[in-house]
Design a protein around this motif. Structure first.
Motif, PDB file in Angstrom:
ATOM      1  N   HIS A  91      -3.137   2.570  11.165  1.00 60.27           N
ATOM      2  CA  HIS A  91      -3.758   1.475  10.250  1.00 60.27           C
ATOM      3  C   HIS A  91      -4.117   0.380  11.116  1.00 60.27           C
ATOM      4  CE1 HIS A  91      -4.121  -1.440   7.042  1.00 60.27           C
ATOM      5  NE2 HIS A  91      -4.377  -0.525   6.389  1.00 60.27           N
ATOM      6  N   HIS A  92      -5.393  -0.257  10.465  1.00 56.31           N
ATOM      7  CA  HIS A  92      -5.815  -1.465  11.286  1.00 56.31           C
ATOM      8  C   HIS A  92      -5.331  -2.681  11.374  1.00 56.31           C
ATOM      9  CE1 HIS A  92      -7.657  -1.852   7.208  1.00 56.31           C
ATOM     10  NE2 HIS A  92      -7.411  -3.010   7.577  1.00 56.31           N
ATOM     11  N   ASP A  93      -4.218  -2.615  10.468  1.00 57.92           N
ATOM     12  CA  ASP A  93      -3.280  -3.974  10.292  1.00 57.92           C
ATOM     13  C   ASP A  93      -2.227  -3.594  11.553  1.00 57.92           C
ATOM     14  OD1 ASP A  93      -4.369  -5.533   8.603  1.00 57.92           O
ATOM     15  OD2 ASP A  93      -3.375  -4.583   7.059  1.00 57.92           O
ATOM     16  N   ARG A 150      -4.056  -5.348  14.951  1.00 58.71           N
ATOM     17  CA  ARG A 150      -4.213  -6.579  15.074  1.00 58.71           C
ATOM     18  C   ARG A 150      -3.065  -7.645  14.830  1.00 58.71           C
ATOM     19  NH1 ARG A 150      -8.141  -8.031   9.514  1.00 58.71           N
ATOM     20  NH2 ARG A 150      -6.564  -6.855   8.109  1.00 58.71           N
ATOM     21  N   ASP A 189     -13.509  -4.715  11.672  1.00 65.90           N
ATOM     22  CA  ASP A 189     -14.437  -4.196  10.637  1.00 65.90           C
ATOM     23  C   ASP A 189     -15.233  -3.035  10.780  1.00 65.90           C
ATOM     24  OD1 ASP A 189     -14.048  -6.931   9.315  1.00 65.90           O
ATOM     25  OD2 ASP A 189     -15.677  -7.707  10.480  1.00 65.90           O
ATOM     26  N   ALA A 190     -15.702  -2.933  11.992  1.00 69.06           N
ATOM     27  CA  ALA A 190     -16.410  -1.617  12.524  1.00 69.06           C
ATOM     28  C   ALA A 190     -15.496  -0.080  12.151  1.00 69.06           C
ATOM     29  CB  ALA A 190     -17.169  -1.718  13.798  1.00 69.06           C
ATOM     30  N   ARG A 236     -12.525   0.294  10.518  1.00 64.81           N
ATOM     31  CA  ARG A 236     -12.223   0.675   9.150  1.00 64.81           C
ATOM     32  C   ARG A 236     -13.347   1.204   8.415  1.00 64.81           C
ATOM     33  NH1 ARG A 236      -9.802  -5.088   7.465  1.00 64.81           N
ATOM     34  NH2 ARG A 236     -11.921  -6.379   7.574  1.00 64.81           N
ATOM     35  N   GLN A 237     -14.610   0.519   8.827  1.00 65.41           N
ATOM     36  CA  GLN A 237     -15.619   1.281   8.269  1.00 65.41           C
ATOM     37  C   GLN A 237     -16.055   2.764   8.514  1.00 65.41           C
ATOM     38  OE1 GLN A 237     -19.828   0.039   9.238  1.00 65.41           O
ATOM     39  NE2 GLN A 237     -20.353   0.287   7.175  1.00 65.41           N
ATOM     40  N   GLU A 287     -13.515   4.915   6.829  1.00 75.53           N
ATOM     41  CA  GLU A 287     -13.887   4.975   5.267  1.00 75.53           C
ATOM     42  C   GLU A 287     -14.996   5.793   5.185  1.00 75.53           C
ATOM     43  OE1 GLU A 287     -11.962   4.506   2.655  1.00 75.53           O
ATOM     44  OE2 GLU A 287     -10.742   3.820   4.009  1.00 75.53           O
ATOM     45  N   HIS A 288     -16.224   5.697   6.206  1.00 76.18           N
ATOM     46  CA  HIS A 288     -17.274   6.573   5.893  1.00 76.18           C
ATOM     47  C   HIS A 288     -16.878   8.053   6.178  1.00 76.18           C
ATOM     48  CE1 HIS A 288     -21.283   7.664   6.562  1.00 76.18           C
ATOM     49  NE2 HIS A 288     -21.214   8.589   7.452  1.00 76.18           N
ATOM     50  N   GLU A 331     -14.053   2.226  -1.922  1.00 82.31           N
ATOM     51  CA  GLU A 331     -13.265   1.711  -0.598  1.00 82.31           C
ATOM     52  C   GLU A 331     -14.507   1.568   0.540  1.00 82.31           C
ATOM     53  OE1 GLU A 331      -9.982   2.219   1.436  1.00 82.31           O
ATOM     54  OE2 GLU A 331      -8.787   3.313  -0.235  1.00 82.31           O
ATOM     55  N   TYR A 332     -15.199   2.568   0.539  1.00 79.50           N
ATOM     56  CA  TYR A 332     -16.448   2.386   1.517  1.00 79.50           C
ATOM     57  C   TYR A 332     -17.196   1.079   1.352  1.00 79.50           C
ATOM     58  CZ  TYR A 332     -20.188   3.515   4.819  1.00 79.50           C
ATOM     59  OH  TYR A 332     -20.946   3.195   5.789  1.00 79.50           O
ATOM     60  N   ALA A 384     -15.092  -1.723   2.730  1.00 75.87           N
ATOM     61  CA  ALA A 384     -15.009  -1.485   4.055  1.00 75.87           C
ATOM     62  C   ALA A 384     -16.480  -2.090   4.801  1.00 75.87           C
ATOM     63  CB  ALA A 384     -14.562  -0.331   4.424  1.00 75.87           C
ATOM     64  N   THR A 385     -17.428  -1.837   4.239  1.00 72.40           N
ATOM     65  CA  THR A 385     -18.757  -2.087   4.900  1.00 72.40           C
ATOM     66  C   THR A 385     -19.038  -3.777   4.562  1.00 72.40           C
ATOM     67  OG1 THR A 385     -19.528   0.107   4.392  1.00 72.40           O
ATOM     68  CG2 THR A 385     -21.399  -1.529   4.735  1.00 72.40           C
ATOM     69  N   ASN A 402     -18.096  -6.626   5.209  1.00 74.32           N
ATOM     70  CA  ASN A 402     -17.650  -7.460   6.402  1.00 74.32           C
ATOM     71  C   ASN A 402     -18.286  -6.981   7.586  1.00 74.32           C
ATOM     72  OD1 ASN A 402     -16.257  -9.638   5.414  1.00 74.32           O
ATOM     73  ND2 ASN A 402     -14.257  -8.555   5.644  1.00 74.32           N
ATOM     74  N   THR A 403     -18.903  -5.831   7.660  1.00 76.59           N
ATOM     75  CA  THR A 403     -19.616  -5.422   8.971  1.00 76.59           C
ATOM     76  C   THR A 403     -21.025  -5.785   8.886  1.00 76.59           C
ATOM     77  OG1 THR A 403     -20.253  -3.348   7.937  1.00 76.59           O
ATOM     78  CG2 THR A 403     -18.076  -3.279   8.792  1.00 76.59           C
ATOM     79  N   LYS A 453      -6.994  -7.312   0.296  1.00 77.49           N
ATOM     80  CA  LYS A 453      -6.137  -7.463   1.372  1.00 77.49           C
ATOM     81  C   LYS A 453      -6.416  -6.691   2.588  1.00 77.49           C
ATOM     82  CE  LYS A 453      -1.187  -8.304   1.920  1.00 77.49           C
ATOM     83  NZ  LYS A 453      -0.569  -7.087   2.412  1.00 77.49           N
ATOM     84  N   GLU A 454      -6.821  -5.484   2.012  1.00 75.95           N
ATOM     85  CA  GLU A 454      -6.985  -4.508   3.116  1.00 75.95           C
ATOM     86  C   GLU A 454      -8.237  -4.735   3.872  1.00 75.95           C
ATOM     87  OE1 GLU A 454      -5.254  -1.629   3.729  1.00 75.95           O
ATOM     88  OE2 GLU A 454      -6.749  -0.216   4.660  1.00 75.95           O
ATOM     89  N   TYR A 455      -9.516  -5.229   3.130  1.00 78.82           N
ATOM     90  CA  TYR A 455     -10.722  -5.303   3.778  1.00 78.82           C
ATOM     91  C   TYR A 455     -10.879  -6.770   4.325  1.00 78.82           C
ATOM     92  CZ  TYR A 455     -10.672  -0.496   3.437  1.00 78.82           C
ATOM     93  OH  TYR A 455     -10.514   1.042   3.364  1.00 78.82           O
ATOM     94  N   ASP A 456      -9.966  -7.866   4.129  1.00 80.83           N
ATOM     95  CA  ASP A 456     -10.100  -9.053   4.210  1.00 80.83           C
ATOM     96  C   ASP A 456     -11.388  -9.520   3.422  1.00 80.83           C
ATOM     97  OD1 ASP A 456      -8.176  -9.161   6.410  1.00 80.83           O
ATOM     98  OD2 ASP A 456      -9.772  -8.247   7.775  1.00 80.83           O
TER      99      ASP A 456
END
Lengths: 404, 404
Positions: free
Chosen positions: A57-59, A62, A130-131, A133-134, A137-138, B140-141, B144-145, B147-148, B184-187
């Motif tokens: 997990h991304h958490d 970081r 950011d990238a 987790r994208q 999810e993608h 989710e996607y 997730a997208t 912030n990118t 929370k998951e994706y800030d």
């Protein structure tokens, strides 16, 4: 007397190491330190391939910057660097301006697309949280969509990884482990999934020991990865990639996901700020300062240091960035105290390339290793980075203890 | 003497109940039974809104059909129904043909788009497990997208739900609970997220007690849902929806996700097979057979039964489908045994509409209820469906025990 002010740009391996070393070495009230970073967290760049594949997990990759800095000594500023005005000794942020007496530029790398058409628009790069987790999810969305369509598009289940260097191989290892989980989650026949690695060079992991490279390829192939070596990506499109085939021919590979992992360059802020650079990397002086700039240190992925044994630049790694951070902090204090600056010397303790959760290849302390031993070593290296920057408590919080 | 063969199409609430009741009531070797279903699992249609929002994993809303049927008495066939040839007494599957002596048609509902342009292409419908997890992953996607992208598109964080009937309201309740987790998951700043419910009718949950409706709306609004009541969706587009505003004007609502929950119709297999139907629903005889077809029972969402108290059709529910399954099984055995068939009579014990994990509104045993009491009742109803089809062991395996 006004206190001298050090501004550190970027809280990656180099910048954060500089900050934590400075706070240890400086006297009380000797100097003012500001650490600037886009996010309020530091991330482990070398673990991002795991977050991208969805295996970690991304958490977990970081942690909060404020947790590792001494807030009595270092002021953290969340901000995005636009440009450095060296003549005016100030940094332009999106949020305002920041004057400095001494500057540490540790703003990290960017994906290098070598001008290949369509990559920026259609390919993902493993560049930050950011990238990452994208990407995760993608891929999930492609798998989730597959069964909803009357006409099944098998290309949704094809993942192309461009580049068989360090990042590419490590990402492939995680992907190969992740795909069976995704197939279970979305009721998909694993035989329909394709993981294809396209590499223009004649070998994977150039510079690695050939025995280890063969082991890595065999292990990944066994888990379902297909290698297309000596194959150049010509273009990325909405539906996949186009690769060169022989002299003049091209071939299309349809893929729902394309991840470009074929190289990084220094941050474009470097050129924008007028530093002389090769692909965003400045050939720094032995004391890590930028040529012609007595007050600007450049470390990490934006610096270029020559490995004199082979007369070629060291590849940018977390290991070197952290070592530079230590020397950079000492040299900053030396400058302020009117002492002599020391020369940076890289000390490459080893290189281990992960092949997934429980497998790896590498060389450490001059010894070749593979499988569980190398994987153990890789986790120790990951934990060591945490230890060096945040001490034992950070290792306990974020470390990797799924040791074999 | 050749055994008579009953073919049951669909293992939803009605079909699976028929099969399990038949296997209980039939004599050994009295009759041959084949149960046909597209997937090898049954899913709880009434829980799909939870899987779609991501508040309950889709494996929790489904179970293997072979686990609840007696394989000595019922043969399970995984297959997709294309058409029923009543004159030839056979069913055309994608995989082949299936002759029958008696047929139970329980092939469930489809989303009803009322001919609104673009809904099929651009909106999701909560129709099955495949669709539910695609909706979850799509949302989710989008998060997730967000912030990118350098230029942030706030519409990625807008979710439009078309329809404020039962499914729409229950989905909104889950979404409202899910959004804080996604943020929370994706800030993401929760204030940037919009959940908008568009309903053409002048009220939400038509037919429900006004006090309960007001409570439901207030609770959902408190959690961030915006209602646009008396507002018709004119069109769905790639970027959102277009709604009517006043007499002639229209307004565009940009949204990264549009979920259409404004109604269902019977399966189109019904019309394709030549049954006389209204929106895929056949007005069945009191004994649940299709008019003019002595050997074909139609139950569940493809059947239409009039509530004589108000002279309007009962809405298609799991409750009625299961009650029909029980009567259908008895009537099949009566037919085979040459006995008289009984008339189906719906017995509506209550209706509870969930507003998320710990809140609901409803009427049960003639009493209005809301909040925790109604939520408890809802979970009991969910567990009861499991009990009726699969017995106590299925309740233990798949039941809802997060009771207050």
């Amino acid at each position: 007397m006004r206190k001298q002010k050090i501004v550190i740009l970027g809280a990656g391996y180099g910048g954060l190491m500089t900050a934590t070393q400075l706070q240890k070495g400086m006297g009380m009230n000797e100097v003012e330190i500001q650490l600037v970073n886009k996010n309020d967290y530091h991330y482990e760049t070398t673990w991002l391939h795991e977050a991208s594949a969805g295996t970690l997990h991304h958490d977990r990759v970081r942690y909060n910057i404020r947790d590792v800095i001494d807030r009595n000594k270092v002021e953290f500023i969340q901000g995005t660097v636009v440009e450095i005005k060296t003549e005016d000794k100030k940094v332009i942020l999106e949020e305002g301006e920041l004057p400095y007496d001494y500057l540490v530029v540790s703003v990290g790398a960017e994906s290098e697309t070598f001008g290949i058409k369509g990559l920026k628009e259609y390919a993902f790069s493993i560049v930050n949280v950011d990238a990452a987790r994208q990407i995760r999810e993608h891929i999930e969305y492609q798998f989730a969509t597959y069964n909803t369509e009357v006409e099944k598009k098998e290309e949704r289940l094809t993942i192309v990884v461009g580049g068989a260097g360090f990042t590419g191989i490590e990402f492939l290892g995680e992907l190969a482990n992740r795909v069976p989980e995704l197939c279970k989650e979305y009721d998909i026949d694993p035989l329909k999934v394709k993981i294809i690695c396209v590499e223009a060079a004649p070998t994977v992991l150039p510079g690695f020991d050939p025995d280890l490279v063969n082991y890595a390829m065999a292990q990944l192939e066994r888990k379902g990865v297909t290698f297309m070596i000596g194959t150049a990506v010509k273009e990325a499109t909405e539906t996949g990639i186009i690769v060169g085939k022989g002299e003049d021919e091209v071939e299309e590979i349809k893929a729902g996901t394309v991840v470009w992992a074929a190289g990084v360059r220094g941050n474009s802020i470097i050129e924008k700020s007028g530093f002389e650079a090769m692909r965003g990397r400045v050939k720094v002086q032995p004391d890590l300062r930028a040529p012609g700039h007595e007050d600007v240190f450049i470390i990490g992925d934006c610096s270029l240091v020559i490995n004199e044994e082979i007369n070629r630049p060291y590849p940018p790694t977390a290991q070197i960035a952290m070592q530079q951070g230590i020397v950079c902090a000492r040299n900053l204090l030396a400058l302020i105290r009117g002492k002599e600056l020391e020369a940076f010397k890289a000390d490459i303790k080893g290189t281990v390339c992960s092949l997934g959760e429980d497998d790896a290849i590498g060389v450490a302390f001059g010894k070749k290793m593979k499988g569980g031993t190398a994987s153990f070593m890789k986790k120790m290296i990951d934990n060591r980075a945490l230890l060096m920057i945040g001490g034992p408590s950070l290792v306990l919080k974020k470390g990797k203890f799924n040791l074999l």
